[in-house]
Scaffold this active site. Structure first.
Site, short mmCIF file in Angstrom:
data_model
loop_
_atom_site.label_atom_id
_atom_site.label_comp_id
_atom_site.label_asym_id
_atom_site.label_seq_id
_atom_site.Cartn_x
_atom_site.Cartn_y
_atom_site.Cartn_z
N ASP A 38 -2.48 23.62 0.37
CA ASP A 38 -3.42 24.74 0.43
C ASP A 38 -3.42 25.45 1.78
O ASP A 38 -4.42 26.07 2.16
CB ASP A 38 -4.86 24.27 0.13
N HIS A 245 16.09 22.87 25.27
CA HIS A 245 15.11 23.34 24.30
C HIS A 245 13.91 22.39 24.20
O HIS A 245 13.34 22.20 23.13
CB HIS A 245 15.75 23.54 22.92
N ASP A 262 9.72 28.46 29.96
CA ASP A 262 10.45 29.49 29.23
C ASP A 262 9.54 29.93 28.10
O ASP A 262 9.34 29.20 27.12
CB ASP A 262 11.76 28.90 28.70
N ASP A 273 10.94 37.51 26.73
CA ASP A 273 11.57 36.21 26.96
C ASP A 273 11.75 36.02 28.47
O ASP A 273 12.61 36.64 29.07
CB ASP A 273 12.92 36.19 26.24
N HIS A 356 25.23 26.80 29.10
CA HIS A 356 24.87 27.86 28.15
C HIS A 356 25.33 29.21 28.68
O HIS A 356 25.76 29.35 29.83
CB HIS A 356 23.37 27.86 27.86
N HIS A 360 21.51 36.91 25.95
CA HIS A 360 21.58 37.20 24.52
C HIS A 360 20.82 38.49 24.27
O HIS A 360 19.99 38.93 25.07
CB HIS A 360 20.98 36.05 23.70
N HIS A 367 16.38 36.02 19.72
CA HIS A 367 17.84 36.09 19.73
C HIS A 367 18.19 37.19 18.73
O HIS A 367 18.40 36.93 17.54
CB HIS A 367 18.47 34.75 19.34
N GLU A 410 19.90 35.00 32.22
CA GLU A 410 19.23 33.71 32.39
C GLU A 410 20.17 32.59 32.83
O GLU A 410 20.42 31.65 32.07
CB GLU A 410 18.51 33.31 31.10
N TYR A 414 21.31 22.36 35.66
CA TYR A 414 20.61 21.20 35.12
C TYR A 414 21.38 19.96 35.59
O TYR A 414 22.53 19.75 35.17
CB TYR A 414 20.57 21.27 33.59
N ARG A 431 16.04 27.24 35.66
CA ARG A 431 16.52 28.44 34.96
C ARG A 431 15.65 29.62 35.38
O ARG A 431 14.43 29.46 35.56
CB ARG A 431 16.48 28.25 33.45
N GLU A 433 15.03 33.64 34.17
CA GLU A 433 15.37 34.57 33.10
C GLU A 433 14.50 35.82 33.16
O GLU A 433 13.29 35.74 33.27
CB GLU A 433 15.18 33.89 31.74
#
Length: 463
Positions: A38, A245, A262, A273, A356, A360, A367, A410, A414, A431, A433
């Protein structure tokens, strides 16, 4: 038709002109998704559908013909359901409010769609975006074929509407950029709020958790009128920042450690972003500052080459060049194994610490859609062997940047503990960005309302 509706009408006209003679497009919105008994997940419209309609209700579908005729199918007015679920625009008001040529109840779609598809040559719809849509289109076309004995002609071709809409959405118009600038301002304020709250709570001797800072972000987003988060916020304290992430959780935020946030809001259908990394108590340590300044320098190098006429890959290449040299200078990478920055790049030794891409597309989706390959050069292919995986990779020329495209910038570092990696850098994740609109002469940064230089972050966090 109001001025806002005219923006969507102009987009529909642009799309219709690309459908070809006898073309017709079918664009549904997203379905509602059940969360548990519900209870549904917070509803979010389909981006393609919203781009052409400005309509946010569920259970709707747009049919657009090559001559520009637009037909909307939407929920009917229903007083009882509106008491429970909220106001509905309804088909009667949709024509004037949204600038449609016709509007009907969504319950009439199965009966009317076959007639709309009759005597057209090509059926366009977004491929691989709506589960079951392809089969649904096939069912509609079967209804058309059942009428061929009465002279009806059935479309002989089906084509992917994403191919047209992705290129339209890739270059933002003035309406979109205005919203994205405002989203950037809101998100920057949220980051500032979280930074200052972290330092203030630690100065007061309070227990600080990642979720405390996440709460500050959410408060500022909603306080400023943003409808949603653009994505699940990453609030990563200490070693958690080395998880790309990671999601905001309950880990403690400690003095002497860094916090990576982030996060961005979604405002009127458009995402922001931003990533910032800051000392929890407002003061970088020596090793933290060394790595931070390196990432910042690599971002500035990327920003410098983000301009019309350059390629999408240019900012990434500029970032990697700076990071590779810095990794050698700081001892993250052993000079006895890789003597020069070029060696680091060619061997992809930097990948241990930077895994990475540098950006993007950004827009209605965080994205965002749009090819990263230059359409005019898609047939130009070269091969290279990946030094890490040994795979053969096909390279195609990356997209030529044009004014109005929006990309993130960005870079990061790490550092996980590993043999040969200086211990002083262990567990540091950084990071930075920002969101950039490509211009003829460079780029416009939408998110610099939150400081980026290390000394400016420290000054902000002093209170």
């Amino acid at each position: 038709m109001n001025s806002s509706a005219s923006v969507y009408a102009q987009r529909r006209a642009r799309l219709a002109s690309q459908l070809g003679k006898g073309g017709i497009a079918v664009i549904p919105t997203a379905p509602e998704r059940q969360r548990n008994r519900d209870n549904s997940f917070l509803y979010r419209h389909d981006s393609y559908f919203y781009y052409l309609t400005g309509f946010t209700e569920p259970n709707a579908c747009l049919v657009l013909a090559a001559d520009g005729t637009s037909t909307l199918f939407c929920q009917p007015k229903d007083l009882e359901r509106e008491i429970w679920d909220g106001y509905r625009l309804g088909p009667e008001a949709a024509v004037a409010t949204l600038g449609m040529d016709a509007a009907h109840s969504i319950t009439e779609l199965p009966a009317r769609i076959a007639r709309l598809l009759e005597n057209t040559d090509c059926a366009w719809y977004p491929f691989a975006t709506h589960e079951g849509l392809a089969a649904q289109v096939d069912g509609w076309l079967n209804k058309v074929r059942a009428r061929v004995r009465y002279g009806a002609m059935c479309p002989t071709e089906q084509r992917d509407l994403c191919a047209l809409l992705d290129d339209m959405r890739l270059v933002k118009d003035a309406h979109e950029l205005d919203i994205m600038r405002r989203a950037g301002v809101i998100s920057a304020r949220a980051h500032v709020r979280a930074m200052q709250r972290s330092a203030a709570m630690l100065r007061a001797g309070e227990d600080v958790r990642e979720y405390h800072l996440d709460a500050e972000l959410l408060h500022e987003f909603r306080q400023s009128g943003a409808q949603y988060v653009a994505y699940d916020s990453i609030v990563a304290a200490g070693h958690n920042a080395c998880v790309l992430h990671y999601r905001a959780d309950k880990a403690p935020v400690k003095k002497g450690e860094l916090v990576l946030i982030d996060a961005g809001c979604e405002l009127d259908g458009y995402a922001s972003d931003i990533t910032r990394t800051f000392p929890a108590d407002g003061q970088f340590t020596g090793p933290q500052r060394a790595l931070y300044d390196l990432v910042h320098a690599s971002q500035e190098a990327a920003i410098a080459v983000t301009k019309a006429g350059n390629r999408f890959n240019d900012p990434h290449d500029a970032t990697v060049a700076v990071l590779a040299q810095g990794m050698l200078d700081l001892g993250l990478i052993d000079r006895n194994k890789h003597a020069t920055a070029q060696d680091v790049i060619e061997s992809r030794a930097y990948f241990q610490f930077y895994m990475h891409r540098t950006g993007h597309w950004l827009g209605m989706d965080v994205h965002d859609c749009g090819s990263y390959v230059e359409p005019s050069e898609i047939g130009t292919v070269s091969e290279r062997r990946d030094p890490l995986s040994g795979e053969t990779i096909l390279n195609r020329p990356s997209r030529i940047l044009r004014p109005g495209m929006v990309t993130t910038i960005e870079p990061g570092i790490y550092v996980r503990p590993a043999p040969g990696v200086p211990e002083q850098f262990h567990h540091i994740g950084i990071r930075i960005e920002d969101d950039a609109v490509v211009t003829d002469t460079g780029c416009e940064l939408l998110t610099r309302g939150v400081p980026v230089k290390a000394e400016e972050i420290e000054a902000l966090m002093k209170g």
